[in-house]
Design an enzyme around this catalytic site. Structure first.
Site, PDB file in Angstrom:
ATOM      1  N   HIS A  53      29.918  -4.356  -7.830  1.00  0.00           N
ATOM      2  CA  HIS A  53      30.895  -5.394  -8.146  1.00  0.00           C
ATOM      3  C   HIS A  53      31.629  -4.898  -9.385  1.00  0.00           C
ATOM      4  O   HIS A  53      31.081  -4.100 -10.169  1.00  0.00           O
ATOM      5  CB  HIS A  53      30.200  -6.724  -8.463  1.00  0.00           C
ATOM      6  CG  HIS A  53      29.506  -7.324  -7.277  1.00  0.00           C
ATOM      7  ND1 HIS A  53      28.149  -7.535  -7.236  1.00  0.00           N
ATOM      8  CD2 HIS A  53      29.994  -7.748  -6.084  1.00  0.00           C
ATOM      9  CE1 HIS A  53      27.826  -8.069  -6.073  1.00  0.00           C
ATOM     10  NE2 HIS A  53      28.920  -8.203  -5.354  1.00  0.00           N
ATOM     11  N   ASP A  56      29.508  -5.377 -12.239  1.00  0.00           N
ATOM     12  CA  ASP A  56      28.324  -4.505 -12.323  1.00  0.00           C
ATOM     13  C   ASP A  56      28.748  -3.234 -13.061  1.00  0.00           C
ATOM     14  O   ASP A  56      27.980  -2.674 -13.856  1.00  0.00           O
ATOM     15  CB  ASP A  56      27.827  -4.072 -10.931  1.00  0.00           C
ATOM     16  CG  ASP A  56      27.280  -5.219 -10.098  1.00  0.00           C
ATOM     17  OD1 ASP A  56      26.654  -6.126 -10.677  1.00  0.00           O
ATOM     18  OD2 ASP A  56      27.485  -5.209  -8.867  1.00  0.00           O
ATOM     19  N   GLU A 214      28.227  -6.783   7.969  1.00  0.00           N
ATOM     20  CA  GLU A 214      26.860  -7.056   7.520  1.00  0.00           C
ATOM     21  C   GLU A 214      26.119  -7.697   8.688  1.00  0.00           C
ATOM     22  O   GLU A 214      26.562  -8.706   9.253  1.00  0.00           O
ATOM     23  CB  GLU A 214      26.845  -7.979   6.293  1.00  0.00           C
ATOM     24  CG  GLU A 214      25.414  -8.389   5.962  1.00  0.00           C
ATOM     25  CD  GLU A 214      25.200  -8.921   4.554  1.00  0.00           C
ATOM     26  OE1 GLU A 214      25.889  -8.469   3.621  1.00  0.00           O
ATOM     27  OE2 GLU A 214      24.326  -9.793   4.410  1.00  0.00           O
TER      28      GLU A 214
HETATM   29  C1  GLO Z   1      26.836 -12.029   0.444  1.00  0.00           C
HETATM   30  C2  GLO Z   1      27.394 -10.684   0.580  1.00  0.00           C
HETATM   31  C3  GLO Z   1      27.414  -9.948  -0.737  1.00  0.00           C
HETATM   32  C4  GLO Z   1      28.432  -8.836  -0.670  1.00  0.00           C
HETATM   33  C5  GLO Z   1      28.624  -8.207  -2.015  1.00  0.00           C
HETATM   34  C6  GLO Z   1      29.670  -7.118  -1.969  1.00  0.00           C
HETATM   35  O1  GLO Z   1      26.562 -12.715   1.372  1.00  0.00           O
HETATM   36  O2  GLO Z   1      26.709  -9.968   1.554  1.00  0.00           O
HETATM   37  O3  GLO Z   1      26.152  -9.453  -1.042  1.00  0.00           O
HETATM   38  O4  GLO Z   1      28.047  -7.874   0.242  1.00  0.00           O
HETATM   39  O5  GLO Z   1      28.986  -9.175  -2.931  1.00  0.00           O
HETATM   40  O6  GLO Z   1      30.926  -7.651  -1.952  1.00  0.00           O
HETATM   41 MG    MG Z   2      26.937  -7.900   2.062  1.00  0.00          MG
END
Ligand code: GLO
Ligand code: MG
Length: 348
Positions: A53, A56, A214
């Site tokens: 992020h 981060d 994801e």
């Molecule tokens: C939350 C997301 C989060 C993103 C991360 C990168 O549900 O999966 O973890 O992947 O903030 O943008």
């Molecule tokens: Mg994610």
């Protein structure tokens, strides 16, 4: 031979994946670890990249001026180079700050929308310093709790406006939209890969807008992540990946890869294999968290186990009895095809 091919996958995780066990009902169960600790943990695991992020990369980013932010990003880049860890991507964290309470790019307040775009441009500058051309957009608060509070049609225009501003800010940047259908919102405006790739077409530079899948987010949308992978890769648009697992339709669980559904995980790996994921330098990232019960001495297990399971499933994908399976498909004997898959996964 299969082994050396398997080792062509490169792995990645983010600093937030070493989480401390806090949930809405209870506090942390593990001590917080320093950034340096996390960096060496990734090395110990043999992971080659870290995702970031913006805050981060540069903590307390909002309290620092642009010159300071870039200076700290440069210092980070040196540390990463020293450790031999690449920055996979940068993602603007647009869900914490008071300015993003009512959404970021789709906030009803113009001033807040400006904050979101400015912060995203800064994240792009940080990405440039860290040596990555990938900006990930998890559009956490772009959606509504209350349908009547926002004009969803107008929000499409606002999202396109924001994407265009980012694309124009740096001609090298690629935007990877990470769809998630809900949580924190009731409904998000870009809930699936289809939505992400469709909105790309409305921007000034469709070829620089792609996606990140994801597993858990696809499952939350009621979809099979392997179909999402095939769809995105048919467009050449799967630029990053957050493998994890999810047991049904509930809060986002971020369980270790394959933890809930081995077969769904197997099919994701097969989809990655048949499309050649990784050939253009893409990483396999695990967006997983330790269970709340995990002891500090087992802090790395969720990542190590996800990676090991992934590699075991790569072997399973490569040793899948393709000929036998094809004969069953030709005979429309899906009944025995089902058993063939189960027996293969059971090692029978
Ligand atoms: C939350 C997301 C989060 C993103 C991360 C990168 O549900 O999966 O973890 O992947 O903030 O943008
Ligand atoms: Mg994610």
């Amino acid at each position: 031979m299969a082994k050396s091919k398997a080792s062509t996958y490169r792995f990645c995780a983010g600093p937030w994946n070493f989480s401390e066990g806090r949930d809405p009902y209870g506090p942390e169960t593990r001590p917080a670890q320093s950034f340096d600790w996390k960096l060496s943990a990734l090395k110990e695991l043999g992971f080659e990249a870290m995702m970031f992020h913006d805050d981060d990369a540069v903590p307390d980013i909002d309290s620092k001026n642009p010159a300071q932010v870039l200076k700290e990003a440069k210092e980070l880049k040196k540390r990463l180079d020293g450790e031999g860890i690449a920055a996979e991507m940068v993602a603007p964290r647009l869900w914490f700050h008071p300015s993003t309470v009512d959404g970021a790019y789709t906030s009803n307040d113009k001033k807040q929308r400006r904050y979101a775009i400015d912060r995203s441009k800064q994240a792009i500058d940080i990405a440039g310093v860290l040596g990555t051309d990938l900006l990930v957009l998890w559009l956490a608060r772009e959606g509504s709790y209350l349908r009547e509070s926002k004009d969803a049609r107008r929000c499409v225009d606002l999202l396109v406006e924001a994407l265009d501003a980012m694309l124009a800010h740096d001609r090298r940047i690629r935007l990877a939209i990470e769809p998630k259908p809900n949580e924190p919102m009731d409904h998000a405006y870009l809930p699936t890969i289809g939505h992400a790739l469709a909105i790309a077409q409305l921007t000034d530079a469709p070829s620089r807008v792609g996606c990140l899948i994801e597993s858990a987010h696809a499952i939350l949308a009621g979809l099979d992540p392997s179909d999402e992978i095939d769809f995105a890769m048919a467009f050449g648009k799967l630029w990053s990946l957050h493998l994890n697992d999810q047991n049904g339709l509930k809060f986002d669980q971020d369980k270790p890869f394959a933890s809930s559904n081995l077969r769904v995980a197997f099919n994701q790996v097969r989809a990655l294999e048949r499309n050649g994921y990784g050939r253009n330098g893409e990483y396999v990232c695990f967006d997983v968290h330790p269970f709340r019960t995990t002891r500090p001495e087992h802090y790395l297990k969720h990542l190590a186990n996800s990676r090991d399971t992934f590699l075991a499933l790569v072997e399973k994908a490569r040793s899948y009895p393709e000929k036998e399976a094809q004969a069953l498909v030709a005979d429309r004997n899906y009944q025995d095809l089902d058993l063939l898959v189960l027996r293969h996964l059971l090692g029978m």
